[in-house]
Design a protein around this motif. Structure first.
Motif, short mmCIF file in Angstrom:
data_model
loop_
_atom_site.label_atom_id
_atom_site.label_comp_id
_atom_site.label_asym_id
_atom_site.label_seq_id
_atom_site.Cartn_x
_atom_site.Cartn_y
_atom_site.Cartn_z
N UNK A 271 0.91 -1.28 0.08
CA UNK A 271 -0.04 0.18 0.03
C UNK A 271 0.77 1.18 -0.15
N UNK A 272 2.14 1.29 0.46
CA UNK A 272 3.04 2.45 0.55
C UNK A 272 4.04 2.44 -0.38
N UNK A 273 4.17 1.54 -1.24
CA UNK A 273 5.29 1.55 -2.34
C UNK A 273 5.15 2.67 -3.39
N UNK A 274 6.37 3.16 -3.58
CA UNK A 274 7.43 3.10 -3.32
C UNK A 274 7.95 4.04 -2.22
N UNK A 275 8.65 3.33 -0.95
CA UNK A 275 9.15 4.25 0.13
C UNK A 275 10.48 3.87 0.54
N UNK A 276 11.28 3.16 0.03
CA UNK A 276 12.62 2.94 0.02
C UNK A 276 13.10 1.99 1.09
N UNK A 277 12.76 2.50 2.38
CA UNK A 277 12.98 1.77 3.48
C UNK A 277 11.82 2.27 4.62
N UNK A 278 11.50 1.11 5.52
CA UNK A 278 10.66 1.61 6.63
C UNK A 278 10.67 0.23 7.42
N UNK A 279 9.88 0.43 8.48
CA UNK A 279 9.65 -0.75 9.68
C UNK A 279 8.20 -0.52 9.95
N UNK A 280 7.83 -1.86 9.80
CA UNK A 280 6.25 -2.11 10.27
C UNK A 280 6.21 -3.15 11.53
N UNK A 281 5.54 -2.59 12.57
CA UNK A 281 5.30 -3.02 13.78
C UNK A 281 4.31 -3.83 14.12
N UNK A 282 4.19 -4.95 14.83
CA UNK A 282 2.95 -5.75 15.08
C UNK A 282 3.26 -6.02 16.65
N UNK A 283 2.07 -6.21 17.53
CA UNK A 283 1.96 -6.53 18.67
C UNK A 283 1.35 -7.89 18.70
N UNK A 284 2.05 -9.01 19.06
CA UNK A 284 1.71 -10.21 19.06
C UNK A 284 1.61 -10.70 20.68
N UNK A 285 0.48 -11.50 20.90
CA UNK A 285 -0.08 -11.89 22.24
C UNK A 285 0.07 -13.53 22.05
N UNK A 286 1.33 -14.08 22.49
CA UNK A 286 1.55 -15.50 22.45
C UNK A 286 0.37 -16.49 23.20
N UNK A 287 -0.25 -15.84 24.22
CA UNK A 287 -1.44 -16.72 24.84
C UNK A 287 -2.64 -16.40 24.18
N UNK A 288 -2.82 -15.47 23.51
CA UNK A 288 -4.31 -15.56 22.66
C UNK A 288 -3.92 -15.74 21.09
N UNK A 289 -2.81 -15.54 20.66
CA UNK A 289 -2.48 -15.77 19.13
C UNK A 289 -3.00 -14.38 18.51
N UNK A 291 -2.77 -11.18 16.72
CA UNK A 291 -1.60 -10.21 16.12
C UNK A 291 -2.37 -8.94 15.77
N UNK A 292 -1.75 -7.87 16.01
CA UNK A 292 -2.20 -6.53 15.64
C UNK A 292 -1.10 -5.62 15.20
N UNK A 293 -1.59 -4.97 13.92
CA UNK A 293 -0.59 -3.83 13.57
C UNK A 293 -0.63 -2.65 14.45
N UNK A 294 0.70 -2.24 14.75
CA UNK A 294 0.93 -1.06 15.57
C UNK A 294 1.00 0.29 14.98
N UNK A 295 2.16 0.48 13.99
CA UNK A 295 2.57 1.35 13.24
C UNK A 295 3.33 1.12 12.33
N UNK A 296 3.53 2.08 11.23
CA UNK A 296 4.49 1.84 10.19
C UNK A 296 5.44 3.07 10.52
N UNK A 297 6.85 3.05 10.35
CA UNK A 297 7.51 3.97 10.63
C UNK A 297 8.64 4.15 9.32
N UNK A 298 8.12 5.09 8.22
CA UNK A 298 9.02 5.26 7.04
C UNK A 298 10.20 6.19 7.38
N UNK A 299 11.34 5.94 6.77
CA UNK A 299 12.41 6.92 6.98
C UNK A 299 12.96 6.80 8.42
N UNK A 300 12.71 5.41 8.83
CA UNK A 300 12.90 5.27 10.18
C UNK A 300 14.45 5.31 10.54
#
Length: 339
Positions: A271-289, A291-300
């Motif tokens: 959805x964000x291409x082109x952006x050269x580089x970036x980091x996409x962060x998720x929160x994972x709860x091992x107990x429940x399984x 997975x939730x998107x937290x944020x995207x950090x472009x030019x991080x």
């Protein structure tokens, strides 16, 4: 999962000599060491400068926007001056570059702003079919009403500036009165506030760089934390205070969760291409399984001690290899070198 190895891209020396590269960062001219307010961010900018110098580039430095106000004589801009001290500063350098028709590293201004707006970036996640927790953005100047508060099964909410970075201004509350007080403080500092339920679990980091015009996933990492209920603060992330909690940045290759998280990350990256580089962060709860998107950090952050460079190192790229690969791909995409 087997970690992907990436062959570094190289730039011919005649192209390095020809292209007038401007590196912009708040601490581009810093001599090294910690900064009293920005902490290790100054070390980071100094390191990137040294790495670029080591590549033999035709390099100029700037630590303020005014170098781009009138008739800048540069061929390409590498912008790390992202936190300019005012709201939406992420878009300033790309906009100035667009005005002068100078190509630059990273995404176009609209996408930079979208990524910087945590609320709107969650709308993109929903559009892409990527799960994210419910939220509400209390915009400055709009009513602050309890009816807009997202549900929180555990009765705990996280409140932070909608365009914060490195957890600046983050806080938590256990009732609407506490939430409203945190919102008022953030509004008083000139920012919108985003509110969402606290999600227990671990932060999974999905770093991407662009290769042949497409977002390419680097090996996933995660923070193995001692206490997942504790909020990390800006001051801890910048090493301005002693962090007593044990947390290690490690490879994430969990056979049950890694493929699904990678699929979500790839959906979002498209959805964000082109952006050269970036980091996409998720929160994972091992107990429940969950997975939730937290944020995207472009030019991080590109410091060798942070996620992007650590992930690149696991793919076989030294810090110098990594930065040269980013430049080579961006120069190719912008028609500055053959490829």
């Amino acid at each position: 999962m087997t970690e992907t190895q990436i062959a570094p891209l190289r730039i011919a020396q005649e192209d390095k000599d020809r292209v007038r590269l401007l590196f912009m960062a708040k601490h581009a001219n810093w001599g090294g060491g910690m900064h009293p307010e920005d902490g290790n961010h100054a070390i980071y900018h100094h390191e990137v400068r040294q790495t670029l110098e080591g590549l033999g580039l035709n390099l100029s430095l700037a630590d303020s926007y005014d170098v781009l106000y009138e008739n800048p004589e540069y061929d390409f801009v590498f912008p790390l001056l992202n936190r300019g001290g005012f709201v939406n500063s992420e878009m300033t350098i790309p906009l100035l570059c667009n005005m002068h028709r100078i190509p630059y590293m990273g995404a176009m201004p609209f996408l930079r702003g979208l990524g910087d707006d945590k609320s709107v970036s969650k709308l993109v996640a929903r559009h892409a079919g990527v799960p994210t927790a419910d939220w509400f953005c209390y915009r400055r100047g709009a009513p602050v009403e309890e009816a807009d508060l997202p549900a929180s099964p555990d009765g705990r909410w996280v409140v932070k500036p909608n365009a914060s970075s490195a957890s600046w201004g983050i806080g938590d509350a256990f009732d609407f009165a506490g939430v409203a007080n945190l919102i008022a403080n953030i509004h008083g500092q000139g920012h919108d506030a985003i509110v969402e339920p606290y999600l227990d679990g671990y932060d999974i980091q999905c770093a991407f760089l662009t290769l042949d015009g497409a977002p390419t996933a680097l090996p996933m990492l995660w923070y193995e934390r001692e206490d997942t209920q504790r909020l990390w603060t800006y001051y801890e992330k910048r090493d301005l205070v002693q962090n007593t909690e044990k947390a290690a940045l490690k490879a994430f290759d969990h056979s049950d969760f890694a493929p699904k998280i990678l699929e979500y990350a790839q959906r979002y990256a498209r959805e964000m291409t082109p952006f050269d580089y970036g980091r996409i962060e998720f929160r994972l709860d091992f107990k429940t399984g969950d997975i939730n998107f937290i944020e995207i950090n472009l030019n991080c952050n590109l410091w060798s001690e942070k996620v992007m460079a650590k992930a690149a190192a696991r793919a076989g790229l030294s810090h110098a290899d990594f930065l040269e690969t980013l430049l080579a791909e961006s120069w190719r995409r912008n028609g500055m070198i053959a490829g």
